[in-house]
Write a protein that holds these residues in place. Structure first.
Motif, short mmCIF file in Angstrom:
data_model
loop_
_atom_site.label_atom_id
_atom_site.label_comp_id
_atom_site.label_asym_id
_atom_site.label_seq_id
_atom_site.Cartn_x
_atom_site.Cartn_y
_atom_site.Cartn_z
N SER A 52 0.83 -1.21 0.00
CA SER A 52 0.00 0.00 0.00
C SER A 52 0.87 1.25 0.00
CB SER A 52 -0.92 -0.01 1.22
OG SER A 52 -0.17 -0.12 2.42
N THR A 53 2.00 1.22 0.69
CA THR A 53 2.89 2.38 0.69
C THR A 53 3.47 2.62 -0.70
OG1 THR A 53 3.49 1.86 2.98
CG2 THR A 53 4.91 3.40 1.79
N ALA A 54 3.86 1.54 -1.37
CA ALA A 54 4.36 1.67 -2.74
C ALA A 54 3.28 2.23 -3.65
CB ALA A 54 4.84 0.32 -3.24
N GLU A 55 2.05 1.80 -3.44
CA GLU A 55 0.94 2.30 -4.27
C GLU A 55 0.74 3.80 -4.05
OE1 GLU A 55 -3.35 0.36 -5.53
OE2 GLU A 55 -2.69 0.28 -3.44
N VAL A 56 0.79 4.24 -2.80
CA VAL A 56 0.63 5.67 -2.48
C VAL A 56 1.73 6.48 -3.14
CG1 VAL A 56 0.73 7.36 -0.61
CG2 VAL A 56 -0.61 5.27 -0.32
N LEU A 57 2.96 5.99 -3.06
CA LEU A 57 4.10 6.72 -3.63
C LEU A 57 4.02 6.78 -5.15
CD1 LEU A 57 6.90 5.27 -1.33
CD2 LEU A 57 6.11 7.64 -1.37
N LEU A 58 3.60 5.70 -5.78
CA LEU A 58 3.46 5.70 -7.24
C LEU A 58 2.39 6.69 -7.69
CD1 LEU A 58 3.79 1.89 -7.97
CD2 LEU A 58 5.33 3.67 -8.78
N ARG A 59 1.28 6.75 -6.95
CA ARG A 59 0.22 7.69 -7.31
C ARG A 59 0.68 9.13 -7.11
NH1 ARG A 59 -5.04 4.80 -4.41
NH2 ARG A 59 -5.23 3.05 -5.87
N ALA A 60 1.60 9.33 -6.14
CA ALA A 60 2.10 10.68 -5.87
C ALA A 60 3.14 11.13 -6.89
CB ALA A 60 2.70 10.75 -4.47
N GLY A 61 3.58 10.23 -7.74
CA GLY A 61 4.51 10.61 -8.79
C GLY A 61 5.96 10.26 -8.56
N VAL A 62 6.25 9.39 -7.58
CA VAL A 62 7.63 8.95 -7.38
C VAL A 62 8.08 8.14 -8.60
CG1 VAL A 62 9.18 7.59 -5.92
CG2 VAL A 62 7.36 8.94 -4.89
N SER A 63 9.31 8.35 -9.02
CA SER A 63 9.82 7.66 -10.21
C SER A 63 9.82 6.15 -9.99
CB SER A 63 11.23 8.14 -10.53
OG SER A 63 11.77 7.40 -11.61
N ARG A 64 9.15 5.43 -10.88
CA ARG A 64 9.08 3.96 -10.75
C ARG A 64 10.39 3.29 -11.16
NH1 ARG A 64 5.77 5.77 -14.83
NH2 ARG A 64 6.43 5.26 -16.97
N ASP A 65 11.24 4.01 -11.89
CA ASP A 65 12.53 3.46 -12.30
C ASP A 65 13.70 4.23 -11.68
OD1 ASP A 65 11.64 1.35 -13.97
OD2 ASP A 65 11.20 2.77 -15.58
N ALA A 66 13.46 4.80 -10.50
CA ALA A 66 14.54 5.51 -9.81
C ALA A 66 15.70 4.55 -9.54
CB ALA A 66 14.02 6.09 -8.49
N ARG A 67 16.91 5.08 -9.58
CA ARG A 67 18.10 4.22 -9.45
C ARG A 67 18.95 4.66 -8.26
NH1 ARG A 67 19.36 0.87 -13.72
NH2 ARG A 67 17.97 1.05 -15.53
N THR A 68 19.51 3.66 -7.58
CA THR A 68 20.43 3.92 -6.48
C THR A 68 21.82 4.20 -7.03
OG1 THR A 68 21.05 1.59 -6.24
CG2 THR A 68 19.09 2.35 -5.04
N LYS A 69 22.80 4.32 -6.14
CA LYS A 69 24.17 4.56 -6.57
C LYS A 69 24.75 3.37 -7.35
CE LYS A 69 24.60 8.65 -4.80
NZ LYS A 69 25.39 8.91 -3.58
N VAL A 70 24.13 2.19 -7.20
CA VAL A 70 24.58 1.01 -7.95
C VAL A 70 23.56 0.63 -9.02
CG1 VAL A 70 26.04 0.08 -6.13
CG2 VAL A 70 23.62 -0.52 -6.18
N ASP A 71 22.73 1.60 -9.41
CA ASP A 71 21.78 1.46 -10.53
C ASP A 71 20.68 0.44 -10.28
OD1 ASP A 71 22.92 3.43 -12.03
OD2 ASP A 71 24.20 2.07 -13.19
N ARG A 72 20.36 0.17 -9.03
CA ARG A 72 19.25 -0.75 -8.76
C ARG A 72 17.93 0.03 -8.71
NH1 ARG A 72 20.39 -5.18 -4.23
NH2 ARG A 72 18.84 -6.23 -5.49
N THR A 73 16.90 -0.54 -9.33
CA THR A 73 15.57 0.06 -9.36
C THR A 73 14.70 -0.57 -8.27
OG1 THR A 73 14.69 -1.56 -10.92
CG2 THR A 73 15.80 0.37 -11.86
N PRO A 74 13.54 0.04 -7.97
CA PRO A 74 12.63 -0.61 -7.02
C PRO A 74 12.24 -2.03 -7.45
CG PRO A 74 11.98 1.67 -7.36
CD PRO A 74 13.09 1.40 -8.33
N LEU A 75 12.18 -2.28 -8.77
CA LEU A 75 11.86 -3.63 -9.24
C LEU A 75 12.96 -4.62 -8.86
CD1 LEU A 75 9.83 -5.34 -10.83
CD2 LEU A 75 11.11 -4.81 -12.91
N HIS A 76 14.22 -4.20 -8.94
CA HIS A 76 15.32 -5.04 -8.48
C HIS A 76 15.15 -5.42 -7.02
CE1 HIS A 76 17.69 -3.40 -12.02
NE2 HIS A 76 17.97 -4.68 -12.09
#
Length: 351
Positions: A52-76
């Motif tokens: 549910s938190t991920a759903e709230v953040l996605l609706r708010a416009g957080v990048s779904r393919d945001a990358r960390t310093k090692v290029d990992r996405t939330p899907l990773h």
């Protein structure tokens, strides 16, 4: 509260899955910031399985393919931790199913690495590329083979065959292709030479695999050209490694030489100090010797008068002539010769 504090609180709320807190912070203008590793609130929600938190953040416009310093996405993150429901949420929201991290690994690689069968099945369903190779030239099938995971092996083999049949151009292009009749499932411990199943007039190399029961073996082709390129690369690397080793040794020798020079300078400095101290002691000893010689010259016959008789001070002493003669006689008998004390006056009175 500053924007920095709001961003930190948003990260913590996403980590804990506090939906109401996330909504309140975003309503108060909390920015979609990241921590020092580049982890966004959506990364944390996906990693810890807060749907549910991920759903709230996605609706708010957080990048779904945001990358960390090692290029990992939330899907990773979600795939590696086996959160299939969040994987599906992200993919349906438009996340890149074939995104690669710094190791060139996709979500399918990570799900296979951690034995998440349901996540593997879900990623294949949404079109994950089963032929993708990591930085270490490994596909998800190679990882499943190393991990001895039979179920995932079968799923990946079927998906590979289906993708090749659907998109023939996705097969590995080679100058003289090797054709395989069909996927094979071997019995336990059976050694199979894949060359017997390969039909090609100019096959450059084949491999022999031993596969446990129920597993699927994929034939591997090794190109001679690739081997030659790798050998050339090794030949280029060796001189570089030798140069690096020599430079490191020279640096070590230089540092040791500099250390020895410093130690020598310190030893010279201490020796100089000892010389000064010794010279000072010699001078003091010479001064003592001269003073002793002077004192010896001042004393007659070398006699050391160190005892001073205490004589009571009197204004005048009056003695008779007989007493004086008696005193002189006693002095002569005792062998002492003394002179009257300066503070004593003697008067002789005749009777």
């Amino acid at each position: 509260m500053s924007l920095v504090d709001l961003g930190k609180r948003l990260l913590e709320a996403a980590r804990k899955g506090q939906d109401d807190e996330v909504r309140a912070l975003m309503a108060n203008g909390a920015p979609f910031t990241t921590d020092w590793l580049g982890t966004s609130p959506l990364h944390l929600a996906a990693q810890y399985g807060h749907y549910s938190t991920a759903e709230v953040l996605l609706r708010a416009g957080v990048s779904r393919d945001a990358r960390t310093k090692v290029d990992r996405t939330p899907l990773h993150m979600a795939a590696a931790d086996g959160h299939a429901h969040i994987v599906e949420l992200l993919v349906r929201s438009g996340a890149d199913v074939n995104a690669k991290d710094m190791l060139q690994m996709t979500a399918l690689h990570w799900a296979t690495e951690h034995h998440h069968r349901d996540v593997v099945e879900l990623l294949i369903k949404y079109g994950a590329d089963v032929h993708a190779f990591s930085k270490f030239d490994k596909s998800a099938f190679d990882i499943a083979l190393e991990k001895n995971n039979t179920e995932i092996l079968v799923m990946l083999q079927e998906a590979m065959q289906n993708q090749v049949n659907t998109n023939p151009e996705r097969a590995n292009p080679v100058a003289n292709p090797v054709t395989v009749t069909a996927p094979f499932i071997f019995t336990s411990g059976e050694v199979v030479n894949l060359a017997s199943f390969v039909s090609s007039a100019n096959t450059k190399a084949t491999s022999v695999l031993t596969v446990p029961a129920g597993q699927v073996a994929e034939e591997t082709i090794i190109e001679e050209e690739e081997e030659e390129e790798e050998e050339k690369l090794q030949l280029v690397k060796r001189p570089r490694m030798a140069e690096m080793t020599n430079s490191v040794e020279e640096m070590k020798e230089g540092s040791e030489r500099e250390m020895l020079q410093q130690q020598l300078q310190e030893a010279n400095r201490r020796a100089q100090e000892y010389r000064h101290q010794l010279l000072k002691k010699e001078q003091e000893a010479e001064q003592y010797r001269l003073r002793l010689e002077a004192m010896a010259r001042q004393q007659p016959n070398g006699v050391d008068f160190t005892v001073v008789e205490e004589v009571a001070e009197v204004d005048a002493v009056v003695v008779t002539e007989g007493d004086e003669v008696e005193r002189a006689t006693q002095v002569m008998k005792s062998g002492r010769t003394t002179e009257p004390h300066p503070s004593v006056s003697i008067e002789t009175v005749s009777s």
